[in-house]
Design an enzyme around this catalytic site. Structure first.
Site, PDB file in Angstrom:
ATOM      1  N   ASN A   1      24.965 -23.057 -13.074  1.00  0.00           N
ATOM      2  CA  ASN A   1      26.096 -23.803 -12.504  1.00  0.00           C
ATOM      3  C   ASN A   1      25.835 -25.293 -12.714  1.00  0.00           C
ATOM      4  OD1 ASN A   1      28.090 -24.938 -10.965  1.00  0.00           O
ATOM      5  ND2 ASN A   1      27.249 -24.284  -8.990  1.00  0.00           N
TER       6      ASN A   1
ATOM      7  N   LYS B   1      27.799 -27.687 -12.099  1.00  0.00           N
ATOM      8  CA  LYS B   1      28.499 -28.515 -11.107  1.00  0.00           C
ATOM      9  C   LYS B   1      29.232 -29.659 -11.816  1.00  0.00           C
ATOM     10  CE  LYS B   1      25.201 -27.009  -7.705  1.00  0.00           C
ATOM     11  NZ  LYS B   1      24.646 -27.167  -6.385  1.00  0.00           N
TER      12      LYS B   1
ATOM     13  N   HIS C   1      32.238 -21.172  -4.136  1.00  0.00           N
ATOM     14  CA  HIS C   1      30.944 -21.845  -3.999  1.00  0.00           C
ATOM     15  C   HIS C   1      30.920 -22.639  -2.695  1.00  0.00           C
ATOM     16  CE1 HIS C   1      27.671 -24.668  -4.680  1.00  0.00           C
ATOM     17  NE2 HIS C   1      27.194 -23.767  -5.512  1.00  0.00           N
TER      18      HIS C   1
ATOM     19  N   GLU D   1      29.973 -25.512  -1.973  1.00  0.00           N
ATOM     20  CA  GLU D   1      30.445 -26.906  -2.063  1.00  0.00           C
ATOM     21  C   GLU D   1      31.972 -26.954  -2.004  1.00  0.00           C
ATOM     22  OE1 GLU D   1      28.201 -27.899  -5.560  1.00  0.00           O
ATOM     23  OE2 GLU D   1      26.371 -27.805  -4.348  1.00  0.00           O
TER      24      GLU D   1
ATOM     25  N   GLU E   1      23.913 -17.454  -1.559  1.00  0.00           N
ATOM     26  CA  GLU E   1      23.378 -18.808  -1.629  1.00  0.00           C
ATOM     27  C   GLU E   1      23.323 -19.414  -0.234  1.00  0.00           C
ATOM     28  OE1 GLU E   1      23.976 -20.629  -5.816  1.00  0.00           O
ATOM     29  OE2 GLU E   1      25.769 -21.018  -4.650  1.00  0.00           O
TER      30      GLU E   1
ATOM     31  N   GLY F   1      20.214 -27.249  -3.616  1.00  0.00           N
ATOM     32  CA  GLY F   1      19.910 -28.629  -3.991  1.00  0.00           C
ATOM     33  C   GLY F   1      18.890 -29.304  -3.092  1.00  0.00           C
TER      34      GLY F   1
ATOM     35  N   SER G   1      18.079 -23.624  -5.136  1.00  0.00           N
ATOM     36  CA  SER G   1      16.790 -24.180  -5.573  1.00  0.00           C
ATOM     37  C   SER G   1      15.939 -23.204  -6.397  1.00  0.00           C
ATOM     38  CB  SER G   1      15.998 -24.718  -4.376  1.00  0.00           C
ATOM     39  OG  SER G   1      16.714 -25.779  -3.753  1.00  0.00           O
TER      40      SER G   1
HETATM   41  P1  PGA Z   1      20.604 -25.517  -6.875  1.00  0.00           P
HETATM   42  O1  PGA Z   1      22.149 -25.084  -6.799  1.00  0.00           O
HETATM   43  O2  PGA Z   1      19.906 -24.545  -7.784  1.00  0.00           O
HETATM   44  O3  PGA Z   1      20.619 -26.903  -7.431  1.00  0.00           O
HETATM   45  O4  PGA Z   1      20.077 -25.442  -5.480  1.00  0.00           O
HETATM   46  C1  PGA Z   1      22.539 -23.738  -6.787  1.00  0.00           C
HETATM   47  C2  PGA Z   1      24.034 -23.630  -6.648  1.00  0.00           C
HETATM   48  O5  PGA Z   1      24.608 -24.435  -5.899  1.00  0.00           O
HETATM   49  O6  PGA Z   1      24.687 -22.787  -7.270  1.00  0.00           O
END
Ligand code: PGA
Length: 231
Positions: A6, A8, A83, A85, A153, A159, A189
């Site tokens: 992803n 983003k 997601h 976010e 997640e 993140g 992460s």
């Molecule tokens: P990250 O993000 O690996 O940077 O923690 C994962 C995600 O949000 O899909």
């Protein structure tokens, strides 16, 4: 095993360079989810490409959205849906997640639907309830569907560099599988250093990788780990 990157709202790596690096990797499904302006370039580079969002209508006055039909027409194979976010910053709800999932599947796209609890929800002991409610919202459209994966997640692990222990991930994945019979990916992460222990859990069927998918070598290394574990 499915490993999805992803990107983003980052431009991400060069699509052809990434495709070259991943070319020899067999036995694992690899997907990239770039921002909209790179979807065509990643498709043309031969990468299995998912969008990061998809609307439920075919077209219309929905500024900032894109439809499943439009994505399909450009060779996009699927989409992320729900997601955290988008849930946190853009008003995504369980209802809109279900509508997006249904429309994407009806158009022949694959879906990775994201679920997961926040730190406050975990602290309040609500993890199981939250996972249950978010997963049940897509059950009718997703159950047993070969083109659906759920990504677990935990929001506190995205993140942040904090990862769920393999046991915590396994427990959540097993719960999700009692609700929908689909592949369940872990996200939050995931890095080359922790991929092996997470992907070794019996109900972890892959990973949704954010930050570590922006570097060709770290993403390729996670994909290679997945290959090793399931071979
Ligand atoms: P990250 O993000 O690996 O940077 O923690 C994962 C995600 O949000 O899909």
């Amino acid at each position: 095993m499915l490993i999805a990157g992803n990107w983003k709202m980052y431009a991400g790596p060069d699509p052809s360079a990434l495709a070259d690096r991943l070319a020899g990797i067999r036995g694992v499904d690899v997907v990239v989810c770039p921002p909209f302006m790179r979807l065509v370039a990643t498709v043309e580079a031969g990468l299995t490409t998912y969008a990061q969002n998809v609307h439920w209508e075919e077209e219309g006055a929905f500024t900032g959205e894109i439809s499943a039909k439009m994505l399909k027409a450009h060779g996009v194979a699927g989409s992320l849906v729900g997601h955290s976010e988008r849930r946190q910053h853009f008003g995504e709800t369980d209802e809109t997640v279900a509508r997006r999932t249904k429309a994407a599947l009806a158009a022949g796209l694959a879906v990775i639907a994201c679920v997961g609890e926040t730190q406050e929800e975990r602290d309040a002991g609500d993890t199981e309830t939250v996972i249950r409610i978010q997963t049940e919202a897509i059950r009718d459209v997703a159950h047993g569907h070969a083109k659906v994966a759920v990504a677990y997640e935990p929001v506190w692990a995205i993140g942040t560099g904090r990862i769920a222990t393999p046991e915590t991930a396994q427990e959540a994945h097993a719960l999700i599988k009692t609700i929908v019979d689909v592949r369940v990916l872990y996200g939050g992460s995931v890095k080359p250093e922790n991929a092996e222990e997470l992907l070794s859990q019996p109900d972890v069927d892959g990973a949704l990788v954010g930050g570590a998918s922006l570097e060709i070598e770290s993403f390729a290394s996670i994909c290679e780990t997945a290959t090793r574990i399931r071979s």
